[in-house]
Write a protein that holds these residues in place. Structure first.
Motif, mmCIF file in Angstrom:
data_model
loop_
_atom_site.group_PDB
_atom_site.id
_atom_site.type_symbol
_atom_site.label_atom_id
_atom_site.label_comp_id
_atom_site.label_asym_id
_atom_site.label_seq_id
_atom_site.Cartn_x
_atom_site.Cartn_y
_atom_site.Cartn_z
ATOM 1 N N ALA A 19 1.080 -1.210 0.507
ATOM 2 C CA ALA A 19 0.062 -0.482 -0.084
ATOM 3 C C ALA A 19 1.434 1.281 0.289
ATOM 4 C CB ALA A 19 -1.170 -0.043 1.141
ATOM 5 N N TYR A 20 0.159 2.186 -0.016
ATOM 6 C CA TYR A 20 0.801 3.492 -0.066
ATOM 7 C C TYR A 20 0.024 4.314 0.972
ATOM 8 C CZ TYR A 20 3.172 1.659 -3.868
ATOM 9 O OH TYR A 20 3.775 0.855 -4.475
ATOM 10 N N ASP A 21 0.710 5.073 1.325
ATOM 11 C CA ASP A 21 0.377 6.499 2.322
ATOM 12 C C ASP A 21 0.272 7.676 2.082
ATOM 13 O OD1 ASP A 21 -0.574 5.799 4.377
ATOM 14 O OD2 ASP A 21 1.516 5.283 5.846
ATOM 15 N N THR A 22 -0.161 8.646 0.625
ATOM 16 C CA THR A 22 -0.764 9.927 0.546
ATOM 17 C C THR A 22 -1.190 10.876 1.505
ATOM 18 O OG1 THR A 22 -2.199 9.715 -0.467
ATOM 19 C CG2 THR A 22 -0.811 7.984 -1.428
ATOM 20 N N PRO A 23 -0.940 12.013 1.174
ATOM 21 C CA PRO A 23 -1.464 13.217 1.427
ATOM 22 C C PRO A 23 -2.930 12.728 1.684
ATOM 23 C CG PRO A 23 0.578 14.071 0.376
ATOM 24 C CD PRO A 23 -0.071 12.430 0.118
ATOM 25 N N GLY A 25 -4.387 9.912 1.861
ATOM 26 C CA GLY A 25 -5.276 8.945 2.852
ATOM 27 C C GLY A 25 -4.184 7.425 2.400
ATOM 28 N N ARG A 26 -4.338 6.103 2.774
ATOM 29 C CA ARG A 26 -3.822 4.936 2.321
ATOM 30 C C ARG A 26 -4.961 4.692 0.731
ATOM 31 N NH1 ARG A 26 -1.710 0.870 6.062
ATOM 32 N NH2 ARG A 26 -0.938 2.903 6.660
ATOM 33 N N THR A 27 -3.641 3.885 -0.268
ATOM 34 C CA THR A 27 -3.977 3.418 -1.073
ATOM 35 C C THR A 27 -3.751 1.833 -1.755
ATOM 36 O OG1 THR A 27 -4.700 3.611 -3.123
ATOM 37 C CG2 THR A 27 -2.951 4.943 -2.409
ATOM 38 N N GLU A 28 -4.110 1.062 -1.521
ATOM 39 C CA GLU A 28 -3.334 -0.387 -2.220
ATOM 40 C C GLU A 28 -3.352 -0.025 -4.028
ATOM 41 O OE1 GLU A 28 -5.298 -3.775 -1.399
ATOM 42 O OE2 GLU A 28 -5.231 -2.716 1.103
ATOM 43 N N GLU A 29 -3.484 0.968 -4.483
ATOM 44 C CA GLU A 29 -3.358 1.183 -6.064
ATOM 45 C C GLU A 29 -2.306 2.357 -5.711
ATOM 46 O OE1 GLU A 29 -4.372 -0.701 -8.272
ATOM 47 O OE2 GLU A 29 -6.263 -1.104 -7.166
ATOM 48 N N PHE A 30 -0.878 2.138 -6.879
ATOM 49 C CA PHE A 30 -0.450 3.075 -6.632
ATOM 50 C C PHE A 30 -0.171 4.418 -7.054
ATOM 51 C CE2 PHE A 30 3.313 5.197 -9.089
ATOM 52 C CZ PHE A 30 4.396 5.327 -7.921
ATOM 53 N N PRO A 31 -0.140 5.613 -6.640
ATOM 54 C CA PRO A 31 -1.063 6.294 -6.951
ATOM 55 C C PRO A 31 -0.272 7.098 -7.664
ATOM 56 C CG PRO A 31 -0.226 6.137 -5.280
ATOM 57 C CD PRO A 31 0.064 5.504 -5.533
ATOM 58 N N TYR A 42 4.820 -1.842 3.298
ATOM 59 C CA TYR A 42 5.688 -3.025 3.416
ATOM 60 C C TYR A 42 4.963 -3.900 4.652
ATOM 61 C CZ TYR A 42 9.288 0.153 0.947
ATOM 62 O OH TYR A 42 10.173 0.736 0.068
ATOM 63 N N ARG A 43 5.479 -4.865 3.438
ATOM 64 C CA ARG A 43 4.608 -6.911 4.551
ATOM 65 C C ARG A 43 6.759 -7.023 4.402
ATOM 66 N NH1 ARG A 43 0.958 -11.130 3.650
ATOM 67 N NH2 ARG A 43 2.538 -12.660 4.892
ATOM 68 N N GLU A 44 6.646 -7.843 5.472
ATOM 69 C CA GLU A 44 7.975 -7.616 5.405
ATOM 70 C C GLU A 44 8.249 -9.414 5.167
ATOM 71 O OE1 GLU A 44 10.655 -6.094 7.900
ATOM 72 O OE2 GLU A 44 10.739 -4.487 7.200
ATOM 73 N N PHE A 45 8.840 -10.894 4.440
ATOM 74 C CA PHE A 45 9.495 -11.397 4.763
ATOM 75 C C PHE A 45 10.367 -12.367 4.958
ATOM 76 C CE2 PHE A 45 6.035 -11.397 1.509
ATOM 77 C CZ PHE A 45 4.407 -11.485 1.759
#
Length: 95
Positions: A19-23, A25-31, A42-45
């Motif tokens: 996901a991405y935090d933007t001004p 709000g959060r989105t799961e699409e690349f803004p 990030y999700r870490e593995f």
């Protein structure tokens, strides 16, 4: 097809932006048109920290790599059927 799994052999952690935090709000699409600051979430593995060159079938993969592959499948909705674990033709695993 997933290429170059062997390139990540030595990583302690593999981070995938989910996901991405933007001004706005959060989105799961690349803004693509996000103005201002953009911060990936990030999700870490855990890394697999081993040589994959000997792997000839999916069951030979460490659990960490299998979890990473299955996450990619789940997120994309596309099965990963071929995985490259080295530069040689024989280092291609077909599931």
């Amino acid at each position: 097809i997933m290429m170059k799994a062997d390139v990540m052999n030595d990583f302690d952690t593999i981070r995938v932006a989910v996901a991405y935090d933007t001004p706005a709000g959060r989105t799961e699409e690349f803004p693509f048109e996000a103005g201002g600051e953009l911060r990936p979430v990030y999700r870490e593995f855990p890394g697999w920290k081993c040589d994959l060159g000997h792997a000839r079938c999916y069951d030979d993969f460490p659990a960490e790599l299998r979890a990473y592959v299955e996450f990619i499948e789940q997120q994309t909705g596309v099965p990963v059927r071929i995985i490259s674990v080295g530069p040689d033709r024989g280092q291609t695993v077909v599931r």
